[in-house]
Motif scaffolding. Structure first.
Motif, PDB file in Angstrom:
ATOM      1  N   THR A   1       0.830  -1.207   0.000  1.00  0.00           N
ATOM      2  CA  THR A   1       0.000   0.000   0.000  1.00  0.00           C
ATOM      3  C   THR A   1       0.861   1.251   0.000  1.00  0.00           C
ATOM      4  N   PHE A   2       1.936   1.226   0.794  1.00  0.00           N
ATOM      5  CA  PHE A   2       2.849   2.372   0.825  1.00  0.00           C
ATOM      6  C   PHE A   2       3.457   2.605  -0.545  1.00  0.00           C
ATOM      7  N   GLU A   3       3.966   1.538  -1.156  1.00  0.00           N
ATOM      8  CA  GLU A   3       4.633   1.683  -2.453  1.00  0.00           C
ATOM      9  C   GLU A   3       3.662   2.216  -3.498  1.00  0.00           C
ATOM     10  N   LEU A   4       2.448   1.714  -3.494  1.00  0.00           N
ATOM     11  CA  LEU A   4       1.454   2.183  -4.455  1.00  0.00           C
ATOM     12  C   LEU A   4       1.081   3.644  -4.208  1.00  0.00           C
ATOM     13  N   SER A   5       1.094   4.059  -2.938  1.00  0.00           N
ATOM     14  CA  SER A   5       0.683   5.426  -2.607  1.00  0.00           C
ATOM     15  C   SER A   5       1.701   6.463  -3.048  1.00  0.00           C
ATOM     16  N   VAL A   6       2.972   6.063  -3.161  1.00  0.00           N
ATOM     17  CA  VAL A   6       4.008   7.041  -3.520  1.00  0.00           C
ATOM     18  C   VAL A   6       4.441   6.942  -4.980  1.00  0.00           C
ATOM     19  N   ALA A   7       3.982   5.905  -5.676  1.00  0.00           N
ATOM     20  CA  ALA A   7       4.476   5.648  -7.037  1.00  0.00           C
ATOM     21  C   ALA A   7       4.239   6.822  -7.983  1.00  0.00           C
ATOM     22  N   ASP A   8       3.122   7.521  -7.818  1.00  0.00           N
ATOM     23  CA  ASP A   8       2.799   8.622  -8.739  1.00  0.00           C
ATOM     24  C   ASP A   8       3.587   9.895  -8.444  1.00  0.00           C
ATOM     25  N   THR A   9       4.336   9.918  -7.341  1.00  0.00           N
ATOM     26  CA  THR A   9       5.072  11.128  -6.970  1.00  0.00           C
ATOM     27  C   THR A   9       6.551  11.055  -7.336  1.00  0.00           C
ATOM     28  N   PHE A  10       6.976   9.925  -7.869  1.00  0.00           N
ATOM     29  CA  PHE A  10       8.402   9.726  -8.136  1.00  0.00           C
ATOM     30  C   PHE A  10       8.937  10.687  -9.187  1.00  0.00           C
ATOM     31  N   GLY A  11      10.231  11.023  -9.033  1.00  0.00           N
ATOM     32  CA  GLY A  11      10.925  11.802 -10.044  1.00  0.00           C
ATOM     33  C   GLY A  11      11.535  10.888 -11.095  1.00  0.00           C
ATOM     34  N   THR A  12      12.336  11.475 -11.971  1.00  0.00           N
ATOM     35  CA  THR A  12      12.983  10.716 -13.046  1.00  0.00           C
ATOM     36  C   THR A  12      14.071   9.821 -12.467  1.00  0.00           C
ATOM     37  N   ALA A  13      14.101   8.589 -12.916  1.00  0.00           N
ATOM     38  CA  ALA A  13      15.100   7.639 -12.418  1.00  0.00           C
ATOM     39  C   ALA A  13      16.475   7.944 -13.012  1.00  0.00           C
ATOM     40  N   PRO A  14      17.530   7.891 -12.201  1.00  0.00           N
ATOM     41  CA  PRO A  14      18.886   8.032 -12.736  1.00  0.00           C
ATOM     42  C   PRO A  14      19.314   6.741 -13.408  1.00  0.00           C
ATOM     43  N   PRO A  15      20.398   6.752 -14.185  1.00  0.00           N
ATOM     44  CA  PRO A  15      20.920   5.498 -14.745  1.00  0.00           C
ATOM     45  C   PRO A  15      21.355   4.564 -13.620  1.00  0.00           C
ATOM     46  N   PRO A  16      21.427   3.260 -13.881  1.00  0.00           N
ATOM     47  CA  PRO A  16      21.932   2.337 -12.864  1.00  0.00           C
ATOM     48  C   PRO A  16      23.351   2.731 -12.441  1.00  0.00           C
ATOM     49  N   PRO A  17      23.738   2.435 -11.197  1.00  0.00           N
ATOM     50  CA  PRO A  17      25.072   2.807 -10.718  1.00  0.00           C
ATOM     51  C   PRO A  17      26.166   2.150 -11.558  1.00  0.00           C
ATOM     52  N   PRO A  18      27.313   2.796 -11.666  1.00  0.00           N
ATOM     53  CA  PRO A  18      28.422   2.223 -12.441  1.00  0.00           C
ATOM     54  C   PRO A  18      29.104   1.090 -11.696  1.00  0.00           C
ATOM     55  N   THR A  19      29.949   0.361 -12.407  1.00  0.00           N
ATOM     56  CA  THR A  19      30.791  -0.647 -11.772  1.00  0.00           C
ATOM     57  C   THR A  19      31.624   0.019 -10.678  1.00  0.00           C
ATOM     58  N   GLY A  20      31.690  -0.624  -9.535  1.00  0.00           N
ATOM     59  CA  GLY A  20      32.392  -0.035  -8.404  1.00  0.00           C
ATOM     60  C   GLY A  20      31.453   0.499  -7.341  1.00  0.00           C
ATOM     61  N   HIS A  21      30.127   0.440  -7.596  1.00  0.00           N
ATOM     62  CA  HIS A  21      29.156   0.992  -6.656  1.00  0.00           C
ATOM     63  C   HIS A  21      29.241   0.318  -5.287  1.00  0.00           C
ATOM     64  N   ALA A  22      29.416  -0.997  -5.262  1.00  0.00           N
ATOM     65  CA  ALA A  22      29.507  -1.706  -3.979  1.00  0.00           C
ATOM     66  C   ALA A  22      30.689  -1.196  -3.161  1.00  0.00           C
ATOM     67  N   ARG A  23      31.799  -0.930  -3.834  1.00  0.00           N
ATOM     68  CA  ARG A  23      32.972  -0.393  -3.152  1.00  0.00           C
ATOM     69  C   ARG A  23      32.683   1.011  -2.604  1.00  0.00           C
ATOM     70  N   ILE A  24      31.983   1.826  -3.371  1.00  0.00           N
ATOM     71  CA  ILE A  24      31.645   3.183  -2.946  1.00  0.00           C
ATOM     72  C   ILE A  24      30.758   3.141  -1.706  1.00  0.00           C
ATOM     73  N   ARG A  25      29.803   2.243  -1.694  1.00  0.00           N
ATOM     74  CA  ARG A  25      28.920   2.109  -0.536  1.00  0.00           C
ATOM     75  C   ARG A  25      29.725   1.787   0.717  1.00  0.00           C
ATOM     76  N   GLY A  26      30.685   0.885   0.594  1.00  0.00           N
ATOM     77  CA  GLY A  26      31.519   0.533   1.734  1.00  0.00           C
ATOM     78  C   GLY A  26      32.371   1.706   2.203  1.00  0.00           C
ATOM     79  N   LEU A  27      32.894   2.475   1.257  1.00  0.00           N
ATOM     80  CA  LEU A  27      33.713   3.639   1.609  1.00  0.00           C
ATOM     81  C   LEU A  27      32.889   4.688   2.355  1.00  0.00           C
ATOM     82  N   LEU A  28      31.619   4.848   1.957  1.00  0.00           N
ATOM     83  CA  LEU A  28      30.767   5.827   2.634  1.00  0.00           C
ATOM     84  C   LEU A  28      30.505   5.405   4.076  1.00  0.00           C
TER      85      LEU A  28
END
Length: 286
Positions: free
Chosen positions: A228-255
């Motif tokens: 219900t939550f997901e359906l309630s917010v679906a119409d308010t979403f902005g434009t999706a960015p491209p998928p993260p580049p290779t190395g994203h998992a490493r960046i998450r760990g660094l953060l």
């Protein structure tokens, strides 16, 4: 190319029963960060310091990404970071002020939850009234809590969110059986019976007709709340960015590492931010 297996979004999971016992209101979608942190500090005071209002998500790439988008930035621009150290300094300072106001728990408790395991999230261990999570994780989090949990959007504007694929169905481009691969993916994403079996564990079905047929069959309260939550917010979403580049998992760990160094006092905010940006740039260039 790939087809989304399911859709979810980042959300703020809160302990409804705890807040009722404390006589405090639940958080609401659309709160600004100052409003949210004021609410969290009030919850901490209402509990006499036994429970902190909110998890400290300064090392959580989801929360940081949404905050960046609320300021007109992105986490990535192509294969490079979409922000620089001043933005990260602002983010870390936001949560330093939250710690000073006692809106967040101790660094040790925050670091216990930074791994992301549902059983360790502070909203289910009783250490915070709210934690940041993926919307479809509400079901698993509820299994670890005797109290009723709820979910609202993360602080900030709704347009900072986007429809995220929690997983993808994809085929090897060199397969000798492309028609079979396409047929299997079509079955998994458009067949009603397959949709009923797959359910909402990974989030909403990407196919609107599947959602229409499967949603009325949901019996589990936490699954229904998540859907219900997901359906309630679906119409308010902005434009999706491209998928993260290779190395994203490493960046998450660094953060996470950078945030923990600030939370524990091992590093200044500026030093941690500069170090993160340099290490992240190297990881993305590798």
């Amino acid at each position: 190319m790939a087809v989304a297996a399911a859709q979810n979004s980042a959300g703020l999971v809160f302990n409804r029963d705890l807040l009722r016992r404390l006589g405090e209101p639940t958080p609401r979608s659309g709160m600004s960060y100052p409003e949210y942190l004021t609410w969290a500090a009030r919850v901490t005071r209402a509990s006499d310091g036994r429970v902190a209002g909110t998890m400290d998500p300064s090392g959580d790439h989801r929360a940081f990404w949404l905050w960046l988008r609320s300021r007109g930035n992105e986490f990535y621009q192509g294969r490079k970071l979409g922000f620089d150290s001043p933005e990260l300094i602002d983010w870390f300072e936001l949560w330093q002020r939250a710690r000073a106001a006692r809106a967040t728990p101790s660094a040790a408790l925050v670091q216990q939850a930074n791994g992301g395991e549902p059983a360790r999230q502070l909203v289910v261990t009783g250490h915070t009234a709210a934690s940041f999570a993926w919307s479809n994780q509400l079901v698993e989090l509820q299994r670890h809590s005797r109290d009723e949990l709820g979910i609202v959007s993360c602080p900030g504007p709704a347009a900072a969110q986007w429809a995220r694929a929690s997983m993808y169905w994809a085929g090897f481009r060199g397969t000798r059986h492309p028609d079979v691969v396409a047929d299997v993916i079509n079955f998994l994403t458009t067949n009603v019976d397959a949709g009923r079996v797959l359910g909402f564990d990974r989030g909403l079905s990407p196919h609107l007709n599947i959602r229409k047929f499967v949603e009325p069959t949901i019996r589990d309260t936490s699954v229904r709340t998540s859907a219900t939550f997901e359906l309630s917010v679906a119409d308010t979403f902005g434009t999706a960015p491209p998928p993260p580049p290779t190395g994203h998992a490493r960046i998450r760990g660094l953060l996470v590492t950078a945030a923990e160094s600030v939370q524990s006092g091992r590093s200044t905010i500026r030093a941690a931010a500069w170090r993160f940006v340099a290490q992240a740039a190297a990881a993305l260039a590798a």
